[in-house]
Design a protein around this motif. Structure first.
Motif, PDB file in Angstrom:
ATOM      1  N   ILE A 169       0.800  -1.129  -0.056  1.00  0.00           N
ATOM      2  CA  ILE A 169      -0.093  -0.034  -0.114  1.00  0.00           C
ATOM      3  C   ILE A 169       0.835   1.076   0.120  1.00  0.00           C
ATOM      4  O   ILE A 169       1.614   1.516   1.078  1.00  0.00           O
ATOM      5  CB  ILE A 169      -0.790  -0.145   1.295  1.00  0.00           C
ATOM      6  CG1 ILE A 169      -1.745  -1.302   1.354  1.00  0.00           C
ATOM      7  CG2 ILE A 169      -1.782   1.134   1.303  1.00  0.00           C
ATOM      8  CD1 ILE A 169      -2.645  -1.557   0.174  1.00  0.00           C
ATOM      9  N   THR A 171      -0.338   4.508  -1.040  1.00  0.00           N
ATOM     10  CA  THR A 171      -1.562   5.459  -1.613  1.00  0.00           C
ATOM     11  C   THR A 171      -1.133   6.858  -1.292  1.00  0.00           C
ATOM     12  O   THR A 171      -2.163   7.372  -1.684  1.00  0.00           O
ATOM     13  CB  THR A 171      -2.712   4.744  -1.142  1.00  0.00           C
ATOM     14  OG1 THR A 171      -2.539   4.496   0.330  1.00  0.00           O
ATOM     15  CG2 THR A 171      -3.030   3.249  -1.705  1.00  0.00           C
ATOM     16  N   ALA A 173      -1.329   9.947   0.989  1.00  0.00           N
ATOM     17  CA  ALA A 173      -2.456  10.323   2.231  1.00  0.00           C
ATOM     18  C   ALA A 173      -3.526  11.479   1.626  1.00  0.00           C
ATOM     19  O   ALA A 173      -3.864  11.562   0.397  1.00  0.00           O
ATOM     20  CB  ALA A 173      -1.628  10.899   3.353  1.00  0.00           C
ATOM     21  N   GLY A 183      -7.695   8.546   1.180  1.00  0.00           N
ATOM     22  CA  GLY A 183      -7.657   7.954   2.238  1.00  0.00           C
ATOM     23  C   GLY A 183      -7.846   6.496   2.076  1.00  0.00           C
ATOM     24  O   GLY A 183      -7.876   5.919   2.961  1.00  0.00           O
ATOM     25  N   GLY A 185      -5.671   4.216   1.754  1.00  0.00           N
ATOM     26  CA  GLY A 185      -4.597   3.130   2.225  1.00  0.00           C
ATOM     27  C   GLY A 185      -5.266   2.988   3.819  1.00  0.00           C
ATOM     28  O   GLY A 185      -4.895   2.098   4.422  1.00  0.00           O
ATOM     29  N   TYR A 186      -5.831   4.026   4.373  1.00  0.00           N
ATOM     30  CA  TYR A 186      -6.152   3.737   5.600  1.00  0.00           C
ATOM     31  C   TYR A 186      -7.401   2.874   5.783  1.00  0.00           C
ATOM     32  O   TYR A 186      -7.589   2.105   6.892  1.00  0.00           O
ATOM     33  CB  TYR A 186      -6.754   5.335   6.371  1.00  0.00           C
ATOM     34  CG  TYR A 186      -5.412   6.327   6.196  1.00  0.00           C
ATOM     35  CD1 TYR A 186      -4.370   6.050   6.263  1.00  0.00           C
ATOM     36  CD2 TYR A 186      -6.247   7.547   5.746  1.00  0.00           C
ATOM     37  CE1 TYR A 186      -3.482   7.249   6.247  1.00  0.00           C
ATOM     38  CE2 TYR A 186      -5.329   8.660   5.733  1.00  0.00           C
ATOM     39  CZ  TYR A 186      -3.887   8.429   5.866  1.00  0.00           C
ATOM     40  OH  TYR A 186      -3.091   9.568   5.882  1.00  0.00           O
ATOM     41  N   THR A 199      -5.358  11.632  11.537  1.00  0.00           N
ATOM     42  CA  THR A 199      -4.458  12.407  10.544  1.00  0.00           C
ATOM     43  C   THR A 199      -4.963  14.046  10.780  1.00  0.00           C
ATOM     44  O   THR A 199      -6.152  14.422  11.242  1.00  0.00           O
ATOM     45  CB  THR A 199      -4.866  11.975   9.272  1.00  0.00           C
ATOM     46  OG1 THR A 199      -6.291  12.160   9.054  1.00  0.00           O
ATOM     47  CG2 THR A 199      -4.366  10.372   9.085  1.00  0.00           C
ATOM     48  N   GLY A 351      -1.666   8.598  10.539  1.00  0.00           N
ATOM     49  CA  GLY A 351      -1.370   7.597   9.295  1.00  0.00           C
ATOM     50  C   GLY A 351      -1.346   6.131   9.864  1.00  0.00           C
ATOM     51  O   GLY A 351      -1.654   6.244  11.212  1.00  0.00           O
ATOM     52  N   PHE A 372       2.997  -1.442   3.934  1.00  0.00           N
ATOM     53  CA  PHE A 372       2.699   0.112   4.045  1.00  0.00           C
ATOM     54  C   PHE A 372       3.931   0.788   3.804  1.00  0.00           C
ATOM     55  O   PHE A 372       4.835   0.507   4.914  1.00  0.00           O
ATOM     56  CB  PHE A 372       2.005   0.252   5.064  1.00  0.00           C
ATOM     57  CG  PHE A 372       0.585  -0.179   5.232  1.00  0.00           C
ATOM     58  CD1 PHE A 372      -0.547   0.531   4.884  1.00  0.00           C
ATOM     59  CD2 PHE A 372       0.514  -1.685   5.827  1.00  0.00           C
ATOM     60  CE1 PHE A 372      -1.892  -0.181   4.792  1.00  0.00           C
ATOM     61  CE2 PHE A 372      -0.787  -2.316   5.770  1.00  0.00           C
ATOM     62  CZ  PHE A 372      -2.010  -1.545   5.300  1.00  0.00           C
ATOM     63  N   GLU A 375       3.979   7.886   2.730  1.00  0.00           N
ATOM     64  CA  GLU A 375       3.056   8.810   3.459  1.00  0.00           C
ATOM     65  C   GLU A 375       1.893   8.329   3.929  1.00  0.00           C
ATOM     66  O   GLU A 375       1.526   8.937   4.897  1.00  0.00           O
ATOM     67  CB  GLU A 375       2.858  10.027   2.496  1.00  0.00           C
ATOM     68  CG  GLU A 375       2.454  11.362   3.337  1.00  0.00           C
ATOM     69  CD  GLU A 375       1.796  12.267   2.452  1.00  0.00           C
ATOM     70  OE1 GLU A 375       1.220  13.348   3.293  1.00  0.00           O
ATOM     71  OE2 GLU A 375       1.960  12.230   1.183  1.00  0.00           O
ATOM     72  N   VAL A 376       1.524   7.084   3.542  1.00  0.00           N
ATOM     73  CA  VAL A 376       0.602   6.331   4.263  1.00  0.00           C
ATOM     74  C   VAL A 376       0.655   6.033   5.656  1.00  0.00           C
ATOM     75  O   VAL A 376      -0.178   5.776   6.464  1.00  0.00           O
ATOM     76  CB  VAL A 376       0.016   5.211   3.473  1.00  0.00           C
ATOM     77  CG1 VAL A 376       0.792   4.062   3.618  1.00  0.00           C
ATOM     78  CG2 VAL A 376      -1.497   4.781   3.869  1.00  0.00           C
TER      79      VAL A 376
END
Length: 402
Positions: A169, A171, A173, A183, A185-186, A199, A351, A372, A375-376
């Motif tokens: 992941i 993705t 942010a 969002g 990835g979250y 976040t 994140g 992961f 920036e995620v």
């Protein structure tokens, strides 16, 4: 091949060793690294072009790393988390990569490195690396569902069903929603039971309301070299007055630490002991306005003296009053009302909780084969190329591990 020519493949194979969701800095770096390890890699992105954030960052020239990178340049609930990846892939390694491809770059203040011409030159390097590593890159491909069965990740996408034993992941942010930031990835992290640190926008201008908004707006376009502080964090960099509030490098830096309701402090004349200078003016009989105009634009001096009046000749002013006035100049306290939001933020604070992820491989501790990067994660760098260096370093570490 031009970096703009990355587009949707008409036919995707269905089975891969590694699928990377997110064709940004960390995703492309991870994909190329994994491809060089002999893995069959697909990187997908829902946006119409890969690496959109690289393209627009740094005024279109991309501040792609910094000569001096350490864990002290990053904000993370676990301050030790970043050390492993940064030490194994330092900025010198990325500089070596771009030099090998003949990228012209320039060094600016505080060790920042930028593309000399355009950020798309850097995207082309990443694209070339992916090509050489045999990576497939597909854009305009939205993931609709992810399932995990029999040690395989099964993805339902707008371009068909895909399967891989490893899923990365990358993705990004919530910053830059106009560039299709999301969002997602979250959402994946939550699906597999990982904790998310709340976040908020980072590296973002601060806005004001009421009389201070009006005063600051009247100074729009002016820049000052100052020292900005928020609690124990200080940055000696420029600030910029805007129609809505304050921006510029110094403000963006402290925005990572500022919370609603908290003040910021600005030393308008860093490097000077202002009380001693005012006492000297008092003895010499020189003009305060003339002295201030040596350091500040005249428009700022005028506004400052309207808000904080002081006699132009200081001969009749007591030392106690001078001390108080010097403190106003070197500890100007302001109360922003808010940040300018994700639209104006360069990064996202918070994140995926780094305690959920291996600092060496970036694999989720609770979920085998799920990674992961970038920036995620709950990792935010200071302004100055640090966030891109985190993308390269985390991407390489993960690419070697998958």
């Amino acid at each position: 091949m031009s970096s703009d020519s990355i587009s949707s493949n008409s036919v995707l194979h269905t089975l891969y060793d590694v699928i990377v969701i997110g064709a940004g800095a960390s995703g492309l770096m991870c994909s190329a690294t994994a491809g060089y390890q002999g893995k069959r890699v697909l990187v997908i992105d829902h946006a119409p072009k890969a690496a959109a954030k690289i393209r627009i960052s740094g005024g279109g020239k991309c501040n792609f790393t910094n000569l001096d990178v350490s864990s002290n340049n990053f904000i993370c609930q676990n301050p030790h988390f970043v050390k492993s990846a940064l030490s194994r892939y330092p900025s010198s390694a990325f500089i070596e990569l771009v030099e090998r491809h003949g990228l012209d770059y320039e060094q600016r203040d505080l060790g920042k490195l930028f593309c000399a011409e355009r950020a798309s030159d850097l995207i082309q390097i990443l694209r070339t690396e992916c090509d050489w590593a045999g990576v497939e890159v597909t854009v305009k491909c939205t993931v609709e569902q992810v399932d995990y069965n029999n040690q395989q990740y099964q993805l339902q996408t707008t371009q068909g069903d895909l399967t891989a034993s490893k899923l990365v992941i990358a993705t990004g942010a919530l910053s830059f929603p106009k560039l299709k930031a999301s969002g997602y990835g979250y959402q994946i992290a939550k699906q597999f039971g990982l904790n998310i640190i709340p976040t908020s926008p980072g590296l973002v201008p601060l806005v004001f309301d009421g009389k201070w908004q009006e005063r600051i707006a009247s100074l729009s376009g002016l820049a000052l070299d100052v020292k900005v502080s928020c609690e124990t964090h200080s940055f000696e960099e420029a600030i910029l007055f805007t129609h809505n509030g304050l921006s510029g490098p110094g403000i963006l830096q402290v925005s990572n630490y500022w919370q609603v309701g908290k003040p910021i402090q600005i030393d308008l004349l860093p490097g000077l002991v202002v009380v001693e200078e005012l006492q000297r003016l008092k003895k010499s009989g020189d003009s305060l306005v003339k002295w201030l105009n040596q350091f500040w634009p005249k428009r700022f001096t005028q506004t400052w003296l309207e808000v904080f009046p002081m006699e132009n000749q200081l001969s009749n002013i007591t030392d106690e009053v001078l001390l108080d006035y010097a403190d106003k100049i070197q500890n100007w306290v302001l109360h922003p009302s808010d940040t300018a939001g994700y639209d104006k933020a360069e990064v996202t604070l918070g994140g995926v909780d780094t305690n959920e992820v291996s600092s060496k491989t970036f694999e989720a501790k609770k979920q085998p084969g799920l990674y992961f990067i970038g920036e995620v994660l709950d990792v935010t760098g200071h302004l100055g190329g640090y966030n891109f260096q985190w993308a390269w370093a985390s991407g390489v570490a993960c690419g070697l591990a998958v």
